[in-house]
Scaffold this motif. Structure first.
Motif, PDB file in Angstrom:
ATOM      1  N   GLU A  23       0.829  -1.197   0.000  1.00 58.55           N
ATOM      2  CA  GLU A  23       0.000   0.000   0.000  1.00 58.55           C
ATOM      3  C   GLU A  23       0.874   1.262   0.000  1.00 58.55           C
ATOM      4  N   PRO A  24       0.566   2.221  -0.847  1.00 64.61           N
ATOM      5  CA  PRO A  24       1.352   3.459  -0.791  1.00 64.61           C
ATOM      6  C   PRO A  24       0.965   4.268   0.445  1.00 64.61           C
ATOM      7  N   ARG A  25       1.883   5.104   0.923  1.00 64.12           N
ATOM      8  CA  ARG A  25       1.552   5.977   2.051  1.00 64.12           C
ATOM      9  C   ARG A  25       0.505   7.003   1.609  1.00 64.12           C
ATOM     10  N   ILE A  26       0.768   7.590   0.442  1.00 72.98           N
ATOM     11  CA  ILE A  26      -0.185   8.553  -0.096  1.00 72.98           C
ATOM     12  C   ILE A  26      -0.622   8.102  -1.474  1.00 72.98           C
ATOM     13  N   ARG A  27      -1.911   8.152  -1.685  1.00 73.95           N
ATOM     14  CA  ARG A  27      -2.411   7.889  -3.031  1.00 73.95           C
ATOM     15  C   ARG A  27      -3.223   9.101  -3.471  1.00 73.95           C
ATOM     16  N   ILE A  28      -2.751   9.724  -4.527  1.00 78.26           N
ATOM     17  CA  ILE A  28      -3.476  10.863  -5.088  1.00 78.26           C
ATOM     18  C   ILE A  28      -4.262  10.320  -6.270  1.00 78.26           C
ATOM     19  N   ARG A  29      -5.588  10.411  -6.163  1.00 78.71           N
ATOM     20  CA  ARG A  29      -6.437   9.732  -7.128  1.00 78.71           C
ATOM     21  C   ARG A  29      -7.183  10.745  -7.987  1.00 78.71           C
ATOM     22  N   ASP A  30      -6.595  11.033  -9.127  1.00 78.31           N
ATOM     23  CA  ASP A  30      -7.238  11.851 -10.145  1.00 78.31           C
ATOM     24  C   ASP A  30      -7.880  13.117  -9.552  1.00 78.31           C
ATOM     25  N   VAL A  31      -7.112  13.882  -8.802  1.00 72.91           N
ATOM     26  CA  VAL A  31      -7.685  15.076  -8.192  1.00 72.91           C
ATOM     27  C   VAL A  31      -7.743  16.234  -9.189  1.00 72.91           C
ATOM     28  N   THR A  32      -8.834  16.957  -9.092  1.00 71.34           N
ATOM     29  CA  THR A  32      -8.958  18.208  -9.834  1.00 71.34           C
ATOM     30  C   THR A  32      -9.366  19.276  -8.828  1.00 71.34           C
ATOM     31  N   LEU A  33      -9.078  20.512  -9.157  1.00 69.62           N
ATOM     32  CA  LEU A  33      -9.531  21.606  -8.310  1.00 69.62           C
ATOM     33  C   LEU A  33      -9.845  22.788  -9.205  1.00 69.62           C
ATOM     34  N   ALA A  34     -11.036  23.333  -9.003  1.00 68.14           N
ATOM     35  CA  ALA A  34     -11.461  24.469  -9.814  1.00 68.14           C
ATOM     36  C   ALA A  34     -12.087  25.508  -8.919  1.00 68.14           C
ATOM     37  N   TYR A  35     -11.777  26.764  -9.174  1.00 66.78           N
ATOM     38  CA  TYR A  35     -12.497  27.858  -8.535  1.00 66.78           C
ATOM     39  C   TYR A  35     -13.447  28.408  -9.584  1.00 66.78           C
ATOM     40  N   GLY A  36     -14.713  28.049  -9.482  1.00 69.00           N
ATOM     41  CA  GLY A  36     -15.659  28.449 -10.513  1.00 69.00           C
ATOM     42  C   GLY A  36     -15.210  27.883 -11.853  1.00 69.00           C
ATOM     43  N   PRO A  37     -15.125  28.738 -12.861  1.00 67.48           N
ATOM     44  CA  PRO A  37     -14.734  28.242 -14.174  1.00 67.48           C
ATOM     45  C   PRO A  37     -13.212  28.053 -14.296  1.00 67.48           C
TER      46      PRO A  37
END
Lengths: 274, 255
Positions: A23-37
């Motif tokens: 198991e990885p310590r951290i798994r970043i799974r397809d994260v996105t971040l948007a402020y409005g558009p």
């Protein structure tokens, strides 16, 4: 001498990479971040193994800091998620410490060096009797043993940043996040702190994610270097660093592999800037 | 390093001596009738007489007690309420316009209201003092809390401090410079209102004493009372600045 086990791993061109084992310590799974558009992060996936040191580089505006803030639980992904040891990270977590670049704002000016470290212990309910010994030990470890009674304003930038690191260590974190921590320091202080951080990571076994815009710093510290690309922020390349550990400010930086990596990263970043 | 405060002290005393000399010159020249304006010697005699065996000592005590009680009440309510409002953005938005409406009201305008509710009593005076001294402390606490470095909130989240710890260990100390300045201002207001309240409600104290002295043309007694009031103000402010220096010793420049 520990030769990094990552050297044999094939280089990954895409976003996802396999952990070293289990198991990885951290798994970043397809994260996105948007402020409005406005799309800041456009889908990042990455597995980080326990004990691994990841350097994150990229041109300004590529979401380096935002990515780090998501790992710290200070920013919420719009979609996707971050997992710590297999469970979803819902917000800030004591197991994940973060060192901010602006140490002047992150420290409590009304508390001494010892008091600032103690804050982390108070937060996790450490009994008052045990605190002084732990604080002394941590300050000693980071080279501030003589300065326990000083207020932040009486300390140099390098000492203040050491203090912030000591406070993070008091959290006993599994993951240490660093957001361009040495960007405001002079070259010599910077190198001294790089070595100390490497030493601390080696002894505590912490996993580290280190954001920097300094290519050489990224190579010197990292097991892998994640190069982000802007608009929106995404993983461009992941470069393995097969330099021997422990690393040495003179020898490592003269290593042909170091020079080769620097050229490779330089070309990568340069392209992004155009 | 030590020579500088000493020089400051000498200069301060020199200035005071010059002021008393000027006072003496003006009264000796009889620019104003001695009936209304006594010289420093007559004031001094009245002061000594009033303090040794006379009523001045107990009147001073009454006024100081009134001032301190009102000030403490205002500090307690102001800081507590200010912290409750300051800690939440929503509470601030809810209450701030009302506070801005009430704040500029002169405390003296509240005196008739207080009299209507409480009559000419010690409690009435106390309420007026507390009401007048409340505002600077309340607003300083609200603003001090609101002005906390946002990075420190993030630090508190990452360290896992609970709400009480954030208030007690981060917000309050960071608001402390503003709160202490307001405590000093509040003490001055308390003294003023204590005197005014005593005059209006005929409660024992220096306010009533100087009013009575003025009405019966005992100008030396009147000025003795004024000198004591000045001394109370000076002493209180000095005491608070010592406390301030101790509490804010972490700050870059000491005042």
């Amino acid at each position: 001498m520990v030769v990094t086990q990552l050297s044999t791993r094939p280089r990954h061109g895409g976003g996802h990479s396999a952990p070293r084992s289990g198991e990885p310590r951290i798994r970043i799974r397809d994260v996105t971040l948007a402020y409005g558009p406005l799309q800041i992060i456009g889908g990042i996936s990455l597995d980080i193994a326990s004990g691994e040191t990841i350097s994150v580089i990229g041109p300004s505006g590529c979401g380096k800091t935002t990515l780090l803030r998501m790992l710290a639980g200070l920013a919420r992904p719009t979609s996707g998620g971050v997992e710590l040891d297999g469970s979803v990270l819902g917000g800030p977590n004591r197991s994940v410490a973060i060192v901010f670049q602006d140490y002047g704002k992150a420290l409590l000016p009304w508390r001494t060096a010892a008091g600032n470290v103690s804050l982390a212990l108070e937060a996790r309910g450490c009994p008052a009797k045990e605190r002084p010994a732990i604080v002394r030990d941590l300050l000693e470890k980071i080279g501030l043993g003589q300065h326990a009674a000083k207020y932040p304003r009486e300390m140099s930038g390098g000492m203040q940043q050491r203090l912030q690191i000591a406070r993070c260590l008091a959290q006993e974190p599994k993951v240490l996040l660093m957001d361009e921590p040495f960007g405001a320091l002079d070259a010599m202080t910077r190198q001294a702190l790089q070595d100390e951080v490497l030493g601390l990571v080696a002894t505590t076994g912490a996993t580290m994610v280190f954001v920097t815009h300094d290519l050489e710093e990224a190579i010197y510290l990292g097991d892998r270097i994640v190069c982000l690309q802007p608009n929106p922020g995404r993983v461009g390349r992941i470069v393995d660093v097969s330099l021997a550990r422990p690393r040495d400010q003179l020898l490592t930086r003269e290593d042909p592999e170091f020079l080769r990596l620097r050229r490779e990263l330089y070309d990568l970043i340069k392209d992004d800037h155009q | 390093m030590k020579a500088v405060p000493l020089r400051k002290l000498v200069l301060g005393i020199g200035g005071l001596a010059a002021f008393i000399l000027l006072w003496k010159l003006v009264t000796d020249a009889k620019l104003v009738s001695p009936v209304f304006f006594p010289g420093p010697e007559r004031t001094y005699v009245a002061l000594v007489k009033g303090l040794s065996g006379g009523p001045l000592l107990s009147q001073t005590f009454e006024t100081v007690k009134r001032m301190l009680l009102g000030w403490l009440l205002a500090s307690f309510v102001g800081i507590l309420f200010g912290a409750l409002v300051g800690v939440s953005k929503r509470a601030r938005a809810f209450i701030a316009p009302t506070l801005e409406l009430l704040r500029p009201l002169p405390a003296s305008a509240m005196i008739p209201v207080a009299i209507a509710f409480l009559g000419f009593s010690d409690n009435m005076v106390l309420v007026v003092i507390a009401f007048g001294a409340l505002w600077p402390m309340l607003l300083a606490t609200v603003h001090g809390f609101a002005a906390m470095e946002p990075r420190l909130y993030e630090v508190s989240e990452v360290l896992g401090l609970n709400r009480a710890q954030v208030i007690w260990k981060l917000a309050l100390p960071s608001a402390m410079p503003m709160i202490l300045a307001s405590l000093r201002l509040g003490l001055t207001i308390s003294l003023i209102l204590a005197v005014v309240g005593e005059m209006l409600a005929s409660r024992e104290g220096l306010g009533q004493s100087i009013l009575a002295a003025s009405r019966s043309f005992r100008s030396a007694d009147l000025f003795a009372g004024i000198v004591i009031l000045g001394a109370i103000g000076l002493f209180g402010s000095r005491l608070l600045s010592v406390a301030e220096r101790h509490l804010l010793r972490w700050q870059a420049s000491s005042r």
